[in-house]
Design a protein around this motif. Structure first.
Motif, PDB file in Angstrom:
ATOM      1  N   SER A  25       0.980  -1.071  -0.098  1.00  0.00           N
ATOM      2  CA  SER A  25       0.198   0.385   0.027  1.00  0.00           C
ATOM      3  C   SER A  25       1.235   1.379   0.459  1.00  0.00           C
ATOM      4  O   SER A  25       0.316   2.112   0.507  1.00  0.00           O
ATOM      5  CB  SER A  25      -0.643  -0.514   1.528  1.00  0.00           C
ATOM      6  N   ASP A  26       2.312   1.146  -0.560  1.00  0.00           N
ATOM      7  CA  ASP A  26       3.010   2.243  -0.248  1.00  0.00           C
ATOM      8  C   ASP A  26       3.621   2.597  -1.665  1.00  0.00           C
ATOM      9  O   ASP A  26       3.659   1.190  -2.454  1.00  0.00           O
ATOM     10  CB  ASP A  26       4.098   2.686   0.749  1.00  0.00           C
ATOM     11  N   PRO A  27       4.379   4.258  -1.788  1.00  0.00           N
ATOM     12  CA  PRO A  27       4.799   4.629  -3.308  1.00  0.00           C
ATOM     13  C   PRO A  27       6.375   3.051  -3.296  1.00  0.00           C
ATOM     14  O   PRO A  27       7.519   3.562  -4.000  1.00  0.00           O
ATOM     15  CB  PRO A  27       4.698   5.373  -3.662  1.00  0.00           C
ATOM     16  N   SER A  47       8.565   8.826  -8.166  1.00  0.00           N
ATOM     17  CA  SER A  47       7.474   8.113  -7.677  1.00  0.00           C
ATOM     18  C   SER A  47       7.197   9.107  -6.221  1.00  0.00           C
ATOM     19  O   SER A  47       6.317   9.430  -5.455  1.00  0.00           O
ATOM     20  CB  SER A  47       7.115   7.171  -7.421  1.00  0.00           C
ATOM     21  N   ALA A  48       8.456   9.819  -5.595  1.00  0.00           N
ATOM     22  CA  ALA A  48       8.597   9.678  -4.284  1.00  0.00           C
ATOM     23  C   ALA A  48       8.060  11.949  -4.407  1.00  0.00           C
ATOM     24  O   ALA A  48       7.977  12.232  -3.562  1.00  0.00           O
ATOM     25  CB  ALA A  48       9.728  10.343  -3.233  1.00  0.00           C
ATOM     26  N   THR A  49       8.386  12.653  -5.944  1.00  0.00           N
ATOM     27  CA  THR A  49       8.378  13.364  -6.100  1.00  0.00           C
ATOM     28  C   THR A  49       6.642  13.798  -5.619  1.00  0.00           C
ATOM     29  O   THR A  49       6.106  14.634  -5.902  1.00  0.00           O
ATOM     30  CB  THR A  49       8.661  13.713  -7.208  1.00  0.00           C
ATOM     31  N   ILE A  50       5.811  12.779  -6.133  1.00  0.00           N
ATOM     32  CA  ILE A  50       4.713  13.038  -6.557  1.00  0.00           C
ATOM     33  C   ILE A  50       3.516  12.736  -5.365  1.00  0.00           C
ATOM     34  O   ILE A  50       2.417  11.626  -5.070  1.00  0.00           O
ATOM     35  CB  ILE A  50       4.030  12.598  -8.042  1.00  0.00           C
ATOM     36  N   ARG A  55      -3.189   7.666  -1.582  1.00  0.00           N
ATOM     37  CA  ARG A  55      -2.229   6.723  -1.633  1.00  0.00           C
ATOM     38  C   ARG A  55      -2.304   5.893  -2.876  1.00  0.00           C
ATOM     39  O   ARG A  55      -1.380   5.460  -3.479  1.00  0.00           O
ATOM     40  CB  ARG A  55      -1.594   5.994  -0.616  1.00  0.00           C
ATOM     41  N   LYS A  56      -3.557   5.321  -3.130  1.00  0.00           N
ATOM     42  CA  LYS A  56      -3.702   4.675  -4.362  1.00  0.00           C
ATOM     43  C   LYS A  56      -3.491   5.301  -5.284  1.00  0.00           C
ATOM     44  O   LYS A  56      -2.784   4.938  -6.706  1.00  0.00           O
ATOM     45  CB  LYS A  56      -5.480   3.739  -4.169  1.00  0.00           C
ATOM     46  N   MET A  57      -4.404   6.389  -5.261  1.00  0.00           N
ATOM     47  CA  MET A  57      -3.491   7.491  -6.778  1.00  0.00           C
ATOM     48  C   MET A  57      -1.996   7.865  -6.914  1.00  0.00           C
ATOM     49  O   MET A  57      -2.111   7.602  -8.513  1.00  0.00           O
ATOM     50  CB  MET A  57      -4.511   8.945  -6.876  1.00  0.00           C
ATOM     51  N   ILE A  58      -1.000   7.792  -6.177  1.00  0.00           N
ATOM     52  CA  ILE A  58       0.148   8.442  -6.060  1.00  0.00           C
ATOM     53  C   ILE A  58       0.963   6.721  -6.673  1.00  0.00           C
ATOM     54  O   ILE A  58       1.276   6.893  -7.784  1.00  0.00           O
ATOM     55  CB  ILE A  58       0.582   8.592  -4.406  1.00  0.00           C
TER      56      ILE A  58
END
Length: 254
Positions: A25-27, A47-50, A55-58
């Motif tokens: 559940s984490d980027p 991915s950290a930038t966004i 969280r699902k959308m990230i």
């Protein structure tokens, strides 16, 4: 809770959340898709930038970023054409749009072509128990080349009193020597002791309830206060407590 009880409580929560189940559940799952060092660090950086908002959308949008680069991020950055960048223009995550994405591709190419890569830039300006100057200098180097002024807002500067949550999270992924398989720990020239907690709404609220943070804003001064407390509990691996604070806030509504 006294200091000893608090440390024991948080150590238990680190064990509970710092494991492979966390990845789902984490980027942090995005850099785990790759095996080459440069692919891992670029996928992690983008991915950290966004990593703000749902969280699902990230995670969904981070996967889309990788697909737009043909799932070969390093190769794309080093050999893209202007046509390739045009294909990125459809991308959007909140206020980070396709133009910003293209600017980040060019900034990353500059880092790899002229500054020996991401790890070298962050390692160059580290101070004892702090990477905040490293982040500040990284941002300056990243935007040395021609860029849209609007794109600068997507990299925080801790020397402007920002908590720089997303970039501190990225550095945790790259630096922390994690035996549980969550953080990747591929950078060996920076000590985990120098890392700062990725301070956000969840970790900040939990830290205040536990009495290890008094400042009300989640800014650079709050981060310095929280870091000091976490280093008292574990000077070698202070940001392992990010798992405890985040887990308590997100999964337990503490």
């Amino acid at each position: 809770m006294n200091q000893k009880e608090l440390k024991e409580f948080l150590d238990e929560k680190v064990i509970q959340y710092n494991n492979q189940d966390f990845i789902e559940s984490d980027p942090v799952q995005i850099p785990h898709l790759f095996t080459q060092k440069e692919d891992i660090e670029i996928a992690g950086f983008l991915s950290a930038t966004i990593a703000w908002g749902n969280r699902k959308m990230i995670i969904k949008n981070s996967h889309q970023m990788m697909e737009l680069m043909g799932n070969t991020p390093y190769d794309f950055i080093m050999s893209h054409s202007e046509e390739d960048l045009e294909r990125l223009e459809s991308f959007v995550h909140r206020t980070f749009n396709g133009k910003d994405f293209g600017g980040f591709i060019k900034g990353l190419q500059h880092i790899y072509k002229n500054h020996n890569g991401l790890e070298a830039v962050f390692a160059k300006n580290q101070e004892e128990n702090s990477l905040q100057k490293s982040i500040h200098e990284f941002k300056k180097i990243f935007f040395e080349i021609e860029h849209l002024p609007r794109t600068q807002k997507h990299i925080s500067d801790p020397l402007n009193n920002s908590a720089a949550k997303r970039i501190n999270m990225y550095l945790r992924w790259m630096v922390r020597q994690d035996t549980k398989g969550v953080d990747l720990g591929i950078w060996k020239t920076i000590s985990p002791a120098s890392l700062s907690c990725p301070l956000d709404v969840h970790s900040g609220n939990v830290a205040r309830k536990l009495g290890i943070l008094t400042r009300k804003q989640n800014d650079g001064k709050a981060l310095a206060e929280l870091d000091f407390k976490l280093r008292e509990m574990d000077s070698e691996d202070p940001v392992k407590y990010d798992f405890a604070l985040f887990g308590l806030g997100v999964f337990e509504g503490f």
